[in-house]
Design an enzyme around this catalytic site. Structure first.
Site, PDB file in Angstrom:
ATOM      1  N   GLN A  62       0.812  -1.223   0.000  1.00  0.00           N
ATOM      2  CA  GLN A  62       0.000   0.000   0.000  1.00  0.00           C
ATOM      3  C   GLN A  62       0.846   1.275   0.000  1.00  0.00           C
ATOM      4  O   GLN A  62       0.491   2.252  -0.667  1.00  0.00           O
ATOM      5  CB  GLN A  62      -1.030   0.021   1.119  1.00  0.00           C
ATOM      6  N   ASP A  69      13.700 -10.462  -4.317  1.00  0.00           N
ATOM      7  CA  ASP A  69      13.466 -10.824  -2.922  1.00  0.00           C
ATOM      8  C   ASP A  69      14.604 -10.202  -2.114  1.00  0.00           C
ATOM      9  O   ASP A  69      15.764 -10.603  -2.252  1.00  0.00           O
ATOM     10  CB  ASP A  69      13.475 -12.361  -2.802  1.00  0.00           C
ATOM     11  N   ALA A 122       8.097  -5.281   3.384  1.00  0.00           N
ATOM     12  CA  ALA A 122       8.086  -5.764   4.768  1.00  0.00           C
ATOM     13  C   ALA A 122       7.163  -6.958   4.902  1.00  0.00           C
ATOM     14  O   ALA A 122       6.309  -7.204   4.052  1.00  0.00           O
ATOM     15  CB  ALA A 122       7.616  -4.653   5.717  1.00  0.00           C
ATOM     16  N   TYR A 123       7.363  -7.678   6.000  1.00  0.00           N
ATOM     17  CA  TYR A 123       6.419  -8.709   6.425  1.00  0.00           C
ATOM     18  C   TYR A 123       5.499  -7.993   7.408  1.00  0.00           C
ATOM     19  O   TYR A 123       5.926  -7.607   8.496  1.00  0.00           O
ATOM     20  CB  TYR A 123       7.193  -9.851   7.101  1.00  0.00           C
ATOM     21  N   THR A 178       8.179   1.271  12.317  1.00  0.00           N
ATOM     22  CA  THR A 178       6.840   1.254  12.914  1.00  0.00           C
ATOM     23  C   THR A 178       6.794   1.725  14.374  1.00  0.00           C
ATOM     24  O   THR A 178       7.791   1.599  15.107  1.00  0.00           O
ATOM     25  CB  THR A 178       6.285  -0.195  12.852  1.00  0.00           C
ATOM     26  N   ASP A 179       5.623   2.202  14.770  1.00  0.00           N
ATOM     27  CA  ASP A 179       5.364   2.540  16.183  1.00  0.00           C
ATOM     28  C   ASP A 179       5.402   1.286  17.061  1.00  0.00           C
ATOM     29  O   ASP A 179       5.536   1.387  18.281  1.00  0.00           O
ATOM     30  CB  ASP A 179       4.000   3.239  16.317  1.00  0.00           C
ATOM     31  N   TYR A 234       6.565  -9.051  15.355  1.00  0.00           N
ATOM     32  CA  TYR A 234       6.645  -8.059  14.273  1.00  0.00           C
ATOM     33  C   TYR A 234       7.458  -6.836  14.731  1.00  0.00           C
ATOM     34  O   TYR A 234       8.389  -6.412  14.034  1.00  0.00           O
ATOM     35  CB  TYR A 234       5.226  -7.642  13.861  1.00  0.00           C
TER      36      TYR A 234
HETATM   37  N1  LIG Z   1       0.401  -1.001   7.505  1.00  0.00           N
HETATM   38  C1  LIG Z   1       0.568  -0.329   8.647  1.00  0.00           C
HETATM   39  O1  LIG Z   1      -0.381  -0.037   9.375  1.00  0.00           O
HETATM   40  C2  LIG Z   1       1.964   0.093   9.054  1.00  0.00           C
HETATM   41  C3  LIG Z   1       2.124   0.796  10.250  1.00  0.00           C
HETATM   42  C4  LIG Z   1       3.412   1.189  10.609  1.00  0.00           C
HETATM   43  C5  LIG Z   1       4.496   0.899   9.797  1.00  0.00           C
HETATM   44  N2  LIG Z   1       4.303   0.194   8.650  1.00  0.00           N
HETATM   45  C6  LIG Z   1       5.460  -0.092   7.801  1.00  0.00           C
HETATM   46  O2  LIG Z   1       5.272   0.605   6.590  1.00  0.00           O
HETATM   47  C7  LIG Z   1       5.879  -0.097   5.509  1.00  0.00           C
HETATM   48  C8  LIG Z   1       4.883  -0.250   4.369  1.00  0.00           C
HETATM   49  O3  LIG Z   1       3.759  -0.982   4.852  1.00  0.00           O
HETATM   50  P1  LIG Z   1       2.576  -1.410   3.887  1.00  0.00           P
HETATM   51  O4  LIG Z   1       1.314  -1.300   4.670  1.00  0.00           O
HETATM   52  O5  LIG Z   1       2.709  -0.719   2.562  1.00  0.00           O
HETATM   53  O6  LIG Z   1       2.911  -2.958   3.718  1.00  0.00           O
HETATM   54  P2  LIG Z   1       2.330  -3.994   2.645  1.00  0.00           P
HETATM   55  O7  LIG Z   1       1.105  -3.446   2.001  1.00  0.00           O
HETATM   56  O8  LIG Z   1       2.262  -5.302   3.344  1.00  0.00           O
HETATM   57  O9  LIG Z   1       3.471  -4.021   1.525  1.00  0.00           O
HETATM   58  C9  LIG Z   1       4.704  -4.659   1.712  1.00  0.00           C
HETATM   59  C10 LIG Z   1       5.149  -5.198   0.381  1.00  0.00           C
HETATM   60  O10 LIG Z   1       6.436  -5.828   0.548  1.00  0.00           O
HETATM   61  C11 LIG Z   1       6.407  -7.033  -0.180  1.00  0.00           C
HETATM   62  N3  LIG Z   1       7.393  -7.985   0.316  1.00  0.00           N
HETATM   63  C12 LIG Z   1       7.241  -8.915   1.305  1.00  0.00           C
HETATM   64  N4  LIG Z   1       8.355  -9.656   1.425  1.00  0.00           N
HETATM   65  C13 LIG Z   1       9.242  -9.196   0.503  1.00  0.00           C
HETATM   66  C14 LIG Z   1      10.560  -9.565   0.146  1.00  0.00           C
HETATM   67  N5  LIG Z   1      11.182 -10.578   0.762  1.00  0.00           N
HETATM   68  N6  LIG Z   1      11.188  -8.895  -0.848  1.00  0.00           N
HETATM   69  C15 LIG Z   1      10.544  -7.883  -1.478  1.00  0.00           C
HETATM   70  N7  LIG Z   1       9.292  -7.481  -1.190  1.00  0.00           N
HETATM   71  C16 LIG Z   1       8.642  -8.130  -0.200  1.00  0.00           C
HETATM   72  C17 LIG Z   1       4.994  -7.536   0.014  1.00  0.00           C
HETATM   73  O11 LIG Z   1       4.698  -8.548  -0.925  1.00  0.00           O
HETATM   74  P3  LIG Z   1       3.633  -9.694  -0.481  1.00  0.00           P
HETATM   75  O12 LIG Z   1       2.339  -8.984  -0.231  1.00  0.00           O
HETATM   76  O13 LIG Z   1       3.621 -10.604  -1.690  1.00  0.00           O
HETATM   77  O14 LIG Z   1       4.184 -10.337   0.748  1.00  0.00           O
HETATM   78  C18 LIG Z   1       4.196  -6.259  -0.187  1.00  0.00           C
HETATM   79  O15 LIG Z   1       3.931  -6.008  -1.550  1.00  0.00           O
HETATM   80  C19 LIG Z   1       6.381  -1.406   6.114  1.00  0.00           C
HETATM   81  O16 LIG Z   1       7.742  -1.276   6.422  1.00  0.00           O
HETATM   82  C20 LIG Z   1       5.598  -1.545   7.409  1.00  0.00           C
HETATM   83  O17 LIG Z   1       6.313  -2.295   8.352  1.00  0.00           O
HETATM   84  C21 LIG Z   1       3.058  -0.213   8.254  1.00  0.00           C
END
Ligand SMILES: NC(=O)c1ccc[n+]([C@@H]2O[C@H](COP(=O)([O-])OP(=O)(O)OC[C@H]3O[C@@H](n4cnc5c(N)ncnc54)[C@H](OP(=O)(O)O)[C@@H]3O)[C@@H](O)[C@H]2O)c1
Length: 291
Positions: free
Chosen positions: A12, A38, A62-63, A103-104, A127
């Site tokens: 996202q 990867d 990220a995971y 992340t928080d 996480y």
């Molecule tokens: N979402 C939240 O509420 C939140 C809050 C605080 C911080 N964050 C941080 O913000 C960042 C962005 O979050 P987001 O919500 O955009 O996450 P997301 O929608 O889960 O996107 C992460 C992307 O990374 C990909 N990915 C996973 N493993 C990978 C690998 N080994 N190599 C390359 N790509 C890989 C995923 O692919 P797959 O879907 O195929 O696994 C997905 O497309 C992350 O670092 C997260 O920790 C998120």
């Protein structure tokens, strides 16, 4: 042309960055996800960087399955800790600036005032621990990094709380949402713009041959704070959805992973360093009808 490589391009935040790049025509962007690279594979990551030679790497990969991570510790640490290490090593060989998202959830939530970058992290979930390890690995490998801790991300893309609430409201007359976890929602498009603001500042400083003093950790979210219940209430209000919304406590909504009870981030450092204004969370919730 300045080259920007975005990992996690199908997630996202990756999609949110992609949606604003038409405003930045002086840059060449490339969005990649796990199918193309990867980040857990050190050799392939180095090779990819050698071929593309990016000036900036924005790591949004990220995971992010917080609850499943409790039983998939190894996988979570591989993606969230080893992946960033591989990126930092690849960046160090090419002098690429690494902008990494954290992340928080690195905090335990026991503080009663917004967390600053100087507060000691103490994650209470797998996480959170894996993301903290990722931060440490980057700090150990490559000084030219900017780590942005953010919270409660939502956007028109992927899975997130706003989309889940709107989907559930289509079939349910009543919803119960946790009212005792306090944080701040962050519109991923705002975060995308903040990241591009950093890159623009960096390029400007380099052109003026000024010393860069802004590597390090920053906190970024929208302004203000609320509970998940308040957040849901606002989502329904903005979208004119009538639903019986009930507040519940965390003890009545048990999840495999513990979440910090309070994780508001203090953004003063970001705002001062980058001379940046941040919008209030209430003003930024999207209405899908307006997209
Ligand atoms: N979402 C939240 O509420 C939140 C809050 C605080 C911080 N964050 C941080 O913000 C960042 C962005 O979050 P987001 O919500 O955009 O996450 P997301 O929608 O889960 O996107 C992460 C992307 O990374 C990909 N990915 C996973 N493993 C990978 C690998 N080994 N190599 C390359 N790509 C890989 C995923 O692919 P797959 O879907 O195929 O696994 C997905 O497309 C992350 O670092 C997260 O920790 C998120």
């Amino acid at each position: 042309m300045t080259k920007v490589l975005v990992t996690g391009g199908k997630g996202q935040l990756g999609k949110s960055i992609e949606s604003i790049i038409n405003q930045y025509s002086d840059f060449e962007f490339r969005f990649i996800d796990v199918d193309e690279l990867d980040i857990c594979d050190a050799e392939k990551t180095e090779q990819y960087f050698n071929d593309y030679k990016p000036d900036f790497c924005i790591n949004t990969a990220a995971y992010t399955a917080v609850d499943i991570a409790e039983t998939q510790k190894e996988k979570a640490f591989l993606v969230n800790a080893i992946g960033p290490k591989n990126l930092a090593l690849a960046c160090s060989k090419l002098n690429t600036i690494l902008i990494h998202i954290s992340t928080d959830f690195v905090f335990d939530g026991f503080k009663k005032a917004p967390y600053t970058e100087d507060d000691a992290p103490n994650p209470i979930s797998v996480y959170g621990a894996s993301k903290l390890e990722g931060e440490k690995n980057i700090q150990a490998e490559w000084p030219k990094h900017i780590i942005i801790r953010t919270s409660w991300l939502y956007s028109p893309y992927g899975n997130n709380f706003v989309k889940t609430m709107l989907r559930l409201a289509e079939t349910r007359p009543e919803l119960s949402v946790v009212n005792d976890q306090i944080g701040t929602p962050t519109n991923a498009l705002d975060l995308a713009e903040a990241i591009m603001h950093i890159i623009l500042k960096h390029v400007l400083y380099e052109r003026k041959k000024q010393a860069i003093e802004f590597y390090g950790i920053y906190h970024f979210s929208n302004e203000g704070q609320c509970s998940w219940f308040d957040f849901a209430k606002k989502i329904f209000e903005i979208n004119n959805i009538k639903i019986n919304l009930q507040p519940i406590s965390t003890s009545n909504y048990l999840t495999p992973a513990k979440r910090p009870i309070y994780s508001v981030l203090n953004k003063s450092k970001f705002k001062e360093k980058f001379n940046y204004e941040v919008d209030k969370w209430e003003d930024k919730i999207f209405n899908p009808k307006n997209l």
